[in-house]
Design an enzyme around this catalytic site. Structure first.
Site, PDB file in Angstrom:
ATOM      1  N   SER A 126       0.825  -1.205   0.000  1.00 10.29           N
ATOM      2  CA  SER A 126       0.000   0.000   0.000  1.00 10.29           C
ATOM      3  C   SER A 126       0.860   1.256   0.000  1.00 10.29           C
ATOM      4  O   SER A 126       1.997   1.248   0.489  1.00 10.29           O
ATOM      5  CB  SER A 126      -0.900  -0.006   1.235  1.00 10.29           C
ATOM      6  OG  SER A 126      -1.498   1.251   1.461  1.00 10.29           O
ATOM      7  N   TYR A 154      -0.771   0.218  10.085  1.00 10.68           N
ATOM      8  CA  TYR A 154      -1.028  -0.479   8.819  1.00 10.68           C
ATOM      9  C   TYR A 154       0.157  -0.321   7.870  1.00 10.68           C
ATOM     10  O   TYR A 154       0.628  -1.297   7.262  1.00 10.68           O
ATOM     11  CB  TYR A 154      -2.300   0.083   8.203  1.00 10.68           C
ATOM     12  CG  TYR A 154      -2.668  -0.459   6.846  1.00 10.68           C
ATOM     13  CD1 TYR A 154      -3.154  -1.749   6.689  1.00 10.68           C
ATOM     14  CD2 TYR A 154      -2.573   0.362   5.714  1.00 10.68           C
ATOM     15  CE1 TYR A 154      -3.518  -2.226   5.440  1.00 10.68           C
ATOM     16  CE2 TYR A 154      -2.947  -0.107   4.465  1.00 10.68           C
ATOM     17  CZ  TYR A 154      -3.418  -1.399   4.333  1.00 10.68           C
ATOM     18  OH  TYR A 154      -3.780  -1.862   3.092  1.00 10.68           O
TER      19      TYR A 154
END
Length: 327
Positions: A126, A154
């Site tokens: 990501s 994350y």
């Protein structure tokens, strides 16, 4: 070819599965089996009834020992806890992202020991691996050589997994390919726990006649990719030769840079002012902090060399969504 997709019931997992089934091959090898694992089963009938598909449901970390009793030629590891979930539940993020990915890698390492062949692993990373650190500010444009400095749990998880996959590849246990996906918009279905979820919601909900809130200011710039462009990028990365992929470092998939205000203007142009008026701006400080820390402009030369380009416009992305939901 025997393929496993983790997160196979999610939106991208389902779209990837449909695409592979339609092609019936990967890397010039005919598809033999496609195993989809997720907490819930896929709902698309053309997937669940397909003769080459098997469905495995349950907690991924608990299911992996059974799954890896068989050998896979390729694994697409898409399953993860998303950004907002990881901030709210630290243990969930560690278990779902780090522990599960390590278990996938160990399963493939054991397979390599049995067969002597390095299976292919694609890992969906990501843009959350990037952020602005006090010692290393994020540049205005992220390039292939920009150092990741994640500013969320994350993002940290994704970057750690990138490095683990690079090392397992260096050791010859796997052929690891990692691509950093841009925020995918427009996703159908219900909102999820991702901080970026609103980047689909501010289009999806108004098109369904449902009022929705935008938690960031209209001048917030974001890097987006349509679902079909994202899947095209994943498959191009997987099918590239080792030399064409270039090294073991994760690459950035192409991005369309738009502001949230431009997204709403595109919605007005495609669907009309009445639809766009269903969006109200109501700031959420946590989402503003997370999303505002992500890069919005990229120079993705490695993926351009693979023939990949960003979506042409956000108007085109909205039209793609309308076509997909009509299908």
């Amino acid at each position: 070819m025997n393929i496993l997709i983790t997160g196979g019931a999610g939106f991208l997992g389902t779209l990837l599965a449909r695409t592979i089934l339609e092609r019936d091959h990967l890397r010039d090898q005919t598809l033999r089996t496609l195993t989809l694992t997720d907490l819930v089963a896929p709902v698309r009938p053309e997937i669940v009834t397909h003769s080459k598909v098997s469905i495995d449901g349950g907690d991924l970390l608990l299911r992996l020992p059974e799954l890896f009793k068989q050998d896979f030629d390729a694994v697409f590891h898409l399953a993860s806890a998303v950004s907002g979930e990881c901030e709210a539940d630290f243990e969930l993020g560690l278990r779902s992202n780090l522990d599960a990915t390590r278990a996938v890698l160990e399963g493939l390492r054991a397979q390599h020991a049995r067969t002597g062949r390095a299976p292919l692993l694609f890992f969906a990373s990501s843009v959350a691996v990037f952020g602005s650190d006090a010692a290393i500010p994020m540049p205005a444009v992220v390039t292939d050589t920009t150092l990741p400095t994640p500013q969320s749990s994350y993002g940290i998880h994704k970057f750690i997994c990138e490095q683990l996959i690079a090392d397992y590849t260096r050791k010859g246990f796997i052929d690891g390919r990692v691509a950093r996906l841009m925020t995918v918009s427009v996703r159908p279905g219900r909102p999820n726990g991702a901080a970026s979820s609103f980047l689909s919601g501010i289009v999806r909900e108004p098109l369904a006649g449902v009022p929705t809130r935008c938690p960031v200011s209209l001048d917030t710039a974001v890097a987006l990719s349509s679902p079909l462009t994202s899947i095209q990028g994943v498959l191009a990365v997987v099918e590239a030769s080792r030399e064409a992929f270039g090294g073991r470092t994760a690459l950035n998939l192409p991005a369309l840079t738009v502001t949230v205000g431009e997204m709403l203007q595109a919605l007005k142009e495609v669907a009309g002012e009445q639809v766009a008026s269903l969006v109200s701006v109501e700031p959420d400080e946590q989402i503003k902090r997370i999303v505002g820390g992500w890069p919005s402009r990229f120079d993705c030369q490695r993926t351009h060399r693979l023939g990949l380009q960003a979506d042409a416009s956000y108007q085109d992305i909205i039209r793609q969504y309308l076509e997909m939901t009509r299908a």
